[in-house]
Design an enzyme around this catalytic site. Structure first.
Site, PDB file in Angstrom:
ATOM      1  N   SER A   1       1.049  -1.100   0.278  1.00 17.37           N
ATOM      2  CA  SER A   1       0.351   0.205   0.179  1.00 17.37           C
ATOM      3  C   SER A   1       0.953   0.919   0.026  1.00 17.37           C
ATOM      4  O   SER A   1       1.871   0.657   0.439  1.00 17.37           O
ATOM      5  CB  SER A   1      -0.730   0.264   1.221  1.00 17.37           C
TER       6      SER A   1
ATOM      7  N   VAL B   1       0.853   4.452   1.521  1.00 16.58           N
ATOM      8  CA  VAL B   1       1.499   5.132   2.810  1.00 16.58           C
ATOM      9  C   VAL B   1       2.578   3.931   3.419  1.00 16.58           C
ATOM     10  O   VAL B   1       4.123   4.328   3.623  1.00 16.58           O
ATOM     11  CB  VAL B   1       0.349   5.397   3.452  1.00 16.58           C
ATOM     12  N   CYS B   2       2.534   2.731   3.351  1.00 17.06           N
ATOM     13  CA  CYS B   2       3.740   2.515   3.931  1.00 17.06           C
ATOM     14  C   CYS B   2       4.693   1.981   3.387  1.00 17.06           C
ATOM     15  O   CYS B   2       5.665   1.468   3.888  1.00 17.06           O
ATOM     16  CB  CYS B   2       2.709   0.561   4.120  1.00 17.06           C
ATOM     17  N   THR B   3       5.044   1.932   1.897  1.00 20.97           N
ATOM     18  CA  THR B   3       6.195   2.024   1.182  1.00 20.97           C
ATOM     19  C   THR B   3       7.265   2.645   1.911  1.00 20.97           C
ATOM     20  O   THR B   3       7.953   3.187   1.982  1.00 20.97           O
ATOM     21  CB  THR B   3       5.163   2.117   0.025  1.00 20.97           C
TER      22      THR B   3
END
Lengths: 166, 152
Positions: free
Chosen positions: B41, B43-45
């Site tokens: 996803s 934002v996680c990245t």
């Protein structure tokens, strides 16, 4: 909050005495920073009261040339050409390569021997890393991140001109 | 959600198809646990990509970073390879979310976006729950590590 605030170590353009201080943390290989480059250029042309500072935030694990590009600007800065190199790198962002740095240095009529030597200077690596660390402390979590008068701007950078004008 | 002063619950989770990580094996080091909802996803990245750039700063504080989500070990392996990550992503996969639950950061089938800084004795010294869509950055982690070193 921006930590540390703007110091004499920073690269400043626009109005040195400007009442509005904008600091960008950027990466020369980040496409969004490439887009923001044009926005900042237009902003500095439109407004006369902005003091603009660029600090390095290279995401070197994601962007192969980000660190070397940052060092190239610092090497150019030793010959008083930080901003011309900064601009040239963003204008040639699609063509970043090991050869490009020297080509641009040549176009800017830098002393090439000196430039090549400075590209290998660990002091310049430390300067870039110090910028990166200051970014982390200031709450930068991606690029580009802007600070307006010391406060992180959380909106869309495409609206920067409209926000600063008010 | 567990808070400062709580003992960090021990766990053993897969970091890759052939590597397990046990929290208590890391006694003597500070540990940063970064729970996050999902590999891939956006934002996680950004968040994991940022931490990936910061490993040397964490090392200066004798700290090890571990990412944790409910994704499986093969998914983690592909994600870490794609993003060139140099730290372990742990699979809180079976029973799903068991460790996230113990830390009080599990909701709707995913880990929340939460950070814990655990000292070298296994005691939580700082925790932070981020809004799910927001990259919490790393300034809080660095401050926590500095505070711990100052008082140690």
């Amino acid at each position: 909050m921006l930590t540390p605030p703007i110091t004499s170590r920073d690269h400043v353009t626009g109005n040195q005495q400007g009442s509005t201080e904008i600091v960008e943390y950027g990466d020369f290989q980040c496409p969004y920073c490439g887009e923001a480059f044009g926005i900042v250029r237009d902003l500095l042309q439109a407004l006369g009261n902005v003091k603009f500072v660029f600090r390095h935030f290279p995401l070197a694990e994601s962007h192969e040339y980000a660190m070397d590009a940052a060092i190239a600007t610092e090497a150019a800065a030793r010959q008083q050409q930080f901003w011309p190199m900064h601009d040239a790198l963003y204008q040639h962002q699609q063509e970043l390569s090991d050869e490009l740095f020297t080509e641009l240095a040549q176009q800017l009529q830098l002393n090439l021997d000196q430039f090549r030597e400075d590209m290998q200077d660990n002091i310049l690596v430390s300067k870039v890393e110090a910028d990166f660390e200051s970014g982390i402390r200031s709450g930068v979590n991606g690029t580009p991140t802007f600070f307006i008068n010391g406060k992180r701007f959380n909106g869309d950078y495409r609206n920067l001109l409209a926000v600063v004008r008010h | 959600m567990l808070q400062k002063g709580d003992q960090a619950p021990d766990f053993t989770l897969a970091a890759s198809p052939d590597k397990m990580v046990t929290l208590s094996d890391l006694r003597g080091k500070n540990v940063i646990l970064a729970f996050y909802p999902a590999d891939w996803s956006p934002v996680c990245t950004d968040q994991m990509g940022l931490y990936n750039e910061m490993l040397r700063f964490f090392e200066r504080h004798n700290a090890v970073l571990l990412g944790i989500s409910v994704d499986g070990k093969w998914c983690h392996q592909a994600f870490a390879k794609d993003r060139n990550l140099h730290f372990d992503l742990l699979a809180d996969f079976e029973p799903k979310g068991a460790v996230s639950r113990q830390y009080g950061v599990y909701k709707n089938g995913e880990s929340l976006r939460a950070l814990f800084v655990i000292d070298d004795q296994g005691v939580i010294q700082w925790s932070y729950l981020s809004p799910i869509g927001e990259n919490p950055g790393a300034d809080g982690i660095l401050q926590a590590l500095e505070t711990m070193n100052a008082t140690a």
